[in-house]
Design a protein around this motif. Structure first.
Motif, PDB file in Angstrom:
ATOM      1  N   SER A  99      -3.014  -1.182 -44.591  1.00 35.28           N
ATOM      2  CA  SER A  99      -3.934  -1.566 -43.513  1.00 35.28           C
ATOM      3  C   SER A  99      -3.667  -0.759 -42.252  1.00 35.28           C
ATOM      4  O   SER A  99      -4.595  -0.275 -41.599  1.00 35.28           O
ATOM      5  CB  SER A  99      -3.799  -3.055 -43.195  1.00 35.28           C
ATOM      6  OG  SER A  99      -4.239  -3.826 -44.272  1.00 35.28           O
ATOM      7  N   ASN A 115     -15.293  -5.901 -38.627  1.00 35.57           N
ATOM      8  CA  ASN A 115     -15.303  -6.962 -39.635  1.00 35.57           C
ATOM      9  C   ASN A 115     -16.407  -7.939 -39.261  1.00 35.57           C
ATOM     10  O   ASN A 115     -16.368  -8.538 -38.182  1.00 35.57           O
ATOM     11  CB  ASN A 115     -13.953  -7.680 -39.682  1.00 35.57           C
ATOM     12  CG  ASN A 115     -12.865  -6.772 -40.207  1.00 35.57           C
ATOM     13  OD1 ASN A 115     -12.984  -6.235 -41.295  1.00 35.57           O
ATOM     14  ND2 ASN A 115     -11.819  -6.590 -39.426  1.00 35.57           N
ATOM     15  N   ASN A 117     -18.508 -11.305 -40.340  1.00 31.92           N
ATOM     16  CA  ASN A 117     -18.625 -12.504 -41.171  1.00 31.92           C
ATOM     17  C   ASN A 117     -19.992 -13.098 -40.887  1.00 31.92           C
ATOM     18  O   ASN A 117     -20.315 -13.373 -39.726  1.00 31.92           O
ATOM     19  CB  ASN A 117     -17.532 -13.519 -40.831  1.00 31.92           C
ATOM     20  CG  ASN A 117     -16.147 -12.970 -41.098  1.00 31.92           C
ATOM     21  OD1 ASN A 117     -15.925 -12.320 -42.098  1.00 31.92           O
ATOM     22  ND2 ASN A 117     -15.231 -13.222 -40.190  1.00 31.92           N
ATOM     23  N   ILE A 146     -17.316  -3.963 -42.481  1.00 34.31           N
ATOM     24  CA  ILE A 146     -16.729  -4.703 -43.600  1.00 34.31           C
ATOM     25  C   ILE A 146     -17.339  -6.094 -43.509  1.00 34.31           C
ATOM     26  O   ILE A 146     -17.007  -6.873 -42.619  1.00 34.31           O
ATOM     27  CB  ILE A 146     -15.196  -4.743 -43.509  1.00 34.31           C
ATOM     28  CG1 ILE A 146     -14.642  -3.323 -43.552  1.00 34.31           C
ATOM     29  CG2 ILE A 146     -14.622  -5.607 -44.630  1.00 34.31           C
ATOM     30  CD1 ILE A 146     -13.158  -3.216 -43.343  1.00 34.31           C
ATOM     31  N   SER A 148     -18.437  -9.802 -44.907  1.00 32.16           N
ATOM     32  CA  SER A 148     -18.161 -10.889 -45.845  1.00 32.16           C
ATOM     33  C   SER A 148     -19.075 -12.059 -45.494  1.00 32.16           C
ATOM     34  O   SER A 148     -19.352 -12.321 -44.325  1.00 32.16           O
ATOM     35  CB  SER A 148     -16.688 -11.298 -45.801  1.00 32.16           C
ATOM     36  OG  SER A 148     -16.317 -11.702 -44.515  1.00 32.16           O
TER      37      SER A 148
END
Length: 186
Positions: A99, A115, A117, A146, A148
């Protein structure tokens, strides 16, 4: 100092060393791909993570497993690096080192990792729009999303870029309202 901070402090020099090696050998892109692949494998296999972190397993056994798992898929420099981690008994920190390496490599390339979400999957148009907005916000040349999906957000999304978090989710708004009312919301 929390154990997570200790892991990060240990991971940093290894990540820097790998990045320096990759730059010197002019294989940064390949090593980054290798590290991303290794991270994906670790994310999918808890057994592998546990095996590599187990101090009772021999160095030879760990090396054999690594070679069998990724040996023919990765660059020789990456493989050598993994062997050094095994020899120095740091292979259990591979996920943290990976990472940190990717973070440093992306910084070097002026690539920002965001990131995201979301409560529902984003359409390609929404992803493109979000990427452009984040580029403007961060002044980055490139942005990697990224994404999710987390239905428990109820609606909306959260964005994390480095240590900055933007929470537009309904769950976040409910928590904020609850904090004003001194109520605990999970």
């Amino acid at each position: 100092m929390s154990s997570n901070n200790v892991v990060i402090k240990i991971a940093q020099p290894y990540a820097v060393a790998l990045l320096d090696l990759a730059k010197t050998k002019k294989v940064t892109e390949k090593v980054s791909q290798d590290i991303q692949s290794i991270q994906n494998i670790l994310a999918q296999s808890d057994k592998l993570k546990i095996f590599l972190a187990n101090p009772l397993k021999t160095v030879e056994a760990k090396k054999e497993v690594i070679i069998a798992t990724v040996g023919d898929q990765i660059n020789e420099n990456t493989l050598s690096f993994l062997m050094i981690l095994v020899d120095r008994k740091r292979i259990g920190m591979l996920d943290a080192i990976a990472s940190k390496y990717l973070e440093l490599a992306y910084q070097m390339e002026s690539l920002t990792i965001a990131n995201i979400n979301t409560s529902i999957a984003l359409s390609p148009d929404q992803e493109t729009l979000l990427t452009e907005k984040i580029k403007v916000m961060t002044k980055a040349k490139e942005v990697k999303l990224i994404i999710s999906v987390e239905p428990e957000l109820i609606g909306g999304f959260t964005i994390q870029i480095g240590s900055k978090v933007i929470d537009t989710s309904i769950r976040g708004q409910l928590r904020q309202m609850a904090s004003h009312l001194d109520v605990v919301v999970t």
